[in-house]
Structures are given as C-alpha cells and as structure tokens.
Motif scaffolding. Structure first.
Motif, PDB file in Angstrom:
ATOM      1  N   LEU A   1       0.826  -1.199   0.000  1.00 28.40           N
ATOM      2  CA  LEU A   1       0.000   0.000   0.000  1.00 28.40           C
ATOM      3  C   LEU A   1       0.861   1.250   0.000  1.00 28.40           C
ATOM      4  N   LEU A   2       0.458   2.227  -0.818  1.00 26.34           N
ATOM      5  CA  LEU A   2       1.128   3.532  -0.857  1.00 26.34           C
ATOM      6  C   LEU A   2       0.146   4.576  -0.339  1.00 26.34           C
ATOM      7  N   ALA A   3       0.614   5.499   0.484  1.00 29.62           N
ATOM      8  CA  ALA A   3      -0.281   6.504   1.069  1.00 29.62           C
ATOM      9  C   ALA A   3       0.472   7.799   1.332  1.00 29.62           C
ATOM     10  N   ASP A   4      -0.302   8.890   1.469  1.00 29.60           N
ATOM     11  CA  ASP A   4       0.221  10.189   1.888  1.00 29.60           C
ATOM     12  C   ASP A   4      -0.414  10.550   3.221  1.00 29.60           C
ATOM     13  N   ALA A   5       0.307  11.287   4.031  1.00 33.20           N
ATOM     14  CA  ALA A   5      -0.253  11.741   5.299  1.00 33.20           C
ATOM     15  C   ALA A   5       0.504  12.960   5.789  1.00 33.20           C
TER      16      ALA A   5
ATOM     17  N   THR B   1       4.366  -6.021  -9.858  1.00 29.29           N
ATOM     18  CA  THR B   1       3.779  -5.590  -8.591  1.00 29.29           C
ATOM     19  C   THR B   1       4.606  -4.460  -7.978  1.00 29.29           C
ATOM     20  N   GLY B   2       4.165  -3.996  -6.846  1.00 35.09           N
ATOM     21  CA  GLY B   2       4.827  -2.876  -6.169  1.00 35.09           C
ATOM     22  C   GLY B   2       3.870  -2.295  -5.156  1.00 35.09           C
ATOM     23  N   HIS B   3       3.528  -1.031  -5.338  1.00 33.95           N
ATOM     24  CA  HIS B   3       2.554  -0.372  -4.466  1.00 33.95           C
ATOM     25  C   HIS B   3       1.410   0.188  -5.298  1.00 33.95           C
ATOM     26  N   ASP B   4       0.252   0.277  -4.685  1.00 32.53           N
ATOM     27  CA  ASP B   4      -0.903   0.896  -5.337  1.00 32.53           C
ATOM     28  C   ASP B   4      -1.833   1.402  -4.247  1.00 32.53           C
ATOM     29  N   ALA B   5      -2.865   2.122  -4.633  1.00 27.74           N
ATOM     30  CA  ALA B   5      -3.879   2.591  -3.682  1.00 27.74           C
ATOM     31  C   ALA B   5      -4.994   3.270  -4.459  1.00 27.74           C
TER      32      ALA B   5
ATOM     33  N   ARG C   1      -8.211   5.931 -13.348  1.00 29.05           N
ATOM     34  CA  ARG C   1      -7.399   7.112 -13.024  1.00 29.05           C
ATOM     35  C   ARG C   1      -7.381   7.417 -11.528  1.00 29.05           C
ATOM     36  N   ALA C   2      -8.302   6.807 -10.777  1.00 30.74           N
ATOM     37  CA  ALA C   2      -8.354   7.044  -9.334  1.00 30.74           C
ATOM     38  C   ALA C   2      -7.367   6.166  -8.562  1.00 30.74           C
ATOM     39  N   TYR C   3      -6.611   5.348  -9.281  1.00 25.34           N
ATOM     40  CA  TYR C   3      -5.652   4.442  -8.636  1.00 25.34           C
ATOM     41  C   TYR C   3      -4.232   4.896  -8.950  1.00 25.34           C
ATOM     42  N   ARG C   4      -3.374   4.816  -7.970  1.00 29.68           N
ATOM     43  CA  ARG C   4      -2.022   5.364  -8.120  1.00 29.68           C
ATOM     44  C   ARG C   4      -1.225   4.692  -9.234  1.00 29.68           C
ATOM     45  N   HIS C   5      -1.244   3.355  -9.287  1.00 28.15           N
ATOM     46  CA  HIS C   5      -0.354   2.668 -10.218  1.00 28.15           C
ATOM     47  C   HIS C   5      -1.012   1.604 -11.081  1.00 28.15           C
TER      48      HIS C   5
END
Length: 289
Positions: A39-43, A159-163, A175-179
């Motif tokens: 999971l990739l996220a901003d905070a 694979t990798g990160h997504d969100a 388009r609402a998904y990071r990767h």
C-alpha cells in the motif's frame, strides 16, 4: 521526536492499523509505503505516530505467524504435487525416481526493493527459479519488453505499491488508482510479446489495485477484487503454485488462493494451466551420489 525518511510510523486517523515506512517528506507531507502490505499513502506529519521498537516486534510476531501458516499450507500442497509427479514419473511407484523437473521460471518486477528481497528469499526457499528486478512503477512499461526478451520467463509478476485515491475519482475509474494504469500497460505489453495465457502466466497488481482492468488487460491473476490491501508475499504463493504444477494440469483457483495470506477478497484470477515439465532420465550429479 522528529519523523524522518526511513522511520516506521502509523496514522492516527486510521487508528494505527497499518505500519508504514516513510519514503519521502515534502514540506509537512510524508509519502508512505506499507511495511507488510503493498500500500502507498500520503499523510500530514501531524497525523503520524512513530512506532516504538516494542510495537514493531509485537507486530512482526503477528505477521510472522500468518506468513508461516501460509508457508505450511503451501508446503503441504507442494508435497502432494511431488508425490503425484513421482507416481507418474516412476511407473506408478514400482521403480526408483528417475525423472527431473523443469520448474517455471519467474520474472518478478517490483516497485519496492525491500519487498523484492523478501519475495526473492521466499522463491529460493520454495525452490522456484526467479529473476528479480526493482523498477519504479511508472518506469515499468518502458523496460518490460527488453526484460522479457532477455529472461524469457514462463511466469511474469508485475507488482509494487498501489492505492485507491477517492479524491481522484470513483472506484470504477482507473485514473483514481495510483499505479494500476502502469501495471495494466505492462500486462498489455507482455500480451503482445506472448498472447497465450498458458504460455506466459501473468500476475499483476498490489494493494487496492483495479482487479477488473488487470484481468481484461490479459493477466491470469490480479489484485484486488474488493479493493483491500494485499500482503507483500501474496504474489509469490500464487506464481509458485503455477511454477510447480505440471503443464498437463489446471491450477485450481481455490487451491492457489487459499494458500495466500490475503485470500479471495484481495486476489483472484482465471483458469490457468501449470508450467512445470517432467523429463527423463534423471542424471545423478556428484552431490546426489
């Protein structure tokens, strides 16, 4: 205490449910990568709690217990598959084993170098031949074709990160998904390279990825049907099952997914044949004598 790149943190706004590594800080915003989830996220920095060593140890023990359960289930299945192979390859158990196995070769492309190391260690533990490459998700489509030509894999992992980012669009909008769009483009490139889904088996996706887009693009297996987080090692268990299953047999969808850590809410796929081939005769090496 000031939070810096490399620290392990949790988000107060999500009740500290997932531990993250801080991978970048810009002004007062931190970019985060899941410690065990893809999971990739901003905070904002103010929302972050620095995780103590004691909390990390406790969490690691919990995760390790789940990982070991999946490993035991997989080994049980692998043992049964090997017994079937021996039965077919030794005239129904009437002679000494005399066959060799060509297990499916994996090209694993990962957007996270830390996860790639963990996955490579598990592939080696399971006896799966693998060529691992760390590439940032946005750069994967540019480099994929040359890697396919060089490695000539039986199985491809992207694979990798997504969100899913709600502010960027509705859940059905890619388009609402990071990767997800980069993973899907990689799948399309791979399918131009090898159109047949049983000659090149593809796993694509990460946490919360748009499952339907990845399957339509040509993946055999993908995440995430219910847009949940998946464990870092889940792709390995899926493709290892394919690698160890004879090309004469179908991989049971439930059989392959039940050995994963996340299960069918985070992982799915289509009917797929195995890629392992048995050969004769077996030539003993010095270490076997």
């Amino acid at each position: 205490m000031k939070i810096k790149v490399g620290d392990i943190v949790a988000r107060h706004s999500y009740k500290c449910d997932v531990f993250f590594r801080v991978i970048k800080i810009v002004d007062s915003q931190a970019e985060l990568a899941g410690e065990d989830m893809r999971l990739l996220a901003d905070a904002p920095l103010g929302d972050l709690k620095l995780v103590s060593a004691e909390e990390r140890i406790k969490k690691r023990e919990q995760v390790k217990e789940v990982e070991e359960k999946s490993y035991r289930l997989f080994r049980q299945d692998a043992k049964l598959m090997k017994q079937r192979s021996e039965y077919e390859g030794t005239d129904h158990y009437t002679t000494e084993p005399s066959y060799f196995e060509l297990r499916g070769r994996v090209l694993h492309i990962d957007g996270d170098s830390f996860y790639l190391r963990k996955c490579t260690e598990l592939y080696q533990k399971l006896g799966i031949p693998v060529y691992g490459v760390h590439i940032q998700e946005k750069e994967m489509p540019e480099q994929l074709e040359s890697l396919l030509e060089m490695v000539q894999p039986d199985i491809l992992v992207i694979t990798g990160h997504d969100a899913y980012v709600k502010s960027k669009g509705e859940e059905e909008e890619v388009r609402a998904y990071r990767h997800t769009k980069y993973f899907a483009e990689c799948v399309r490139i791979a399918r131009r390279f090898c159109p047949h889904r049983d000659q090149l088996v593809i796993f694509a996706g990460a946490c919360q990825s748009h499952f339907e887009t990845l399957i339509k693009a040509g993946a055999n297996f993908a995440s995430s049907p219910e847009r949940i987080n998946i464990h870092a090692l889940d792709p390995v268990y899926i493709v290892a099952k394919v690698s160890l299953t004879s090309f004469m047999e179908h991989v049971g969808l439930w059989d392959v997914i039940r050995n994963t850590i996340t299960g069918d809410k985070g992982l799915g796929g289509i009917e797929t044949r195995g890629v392992m081939r048995i050969g004769l005769p077996y030539i003993k090496s010095e270490k076997d004598k």
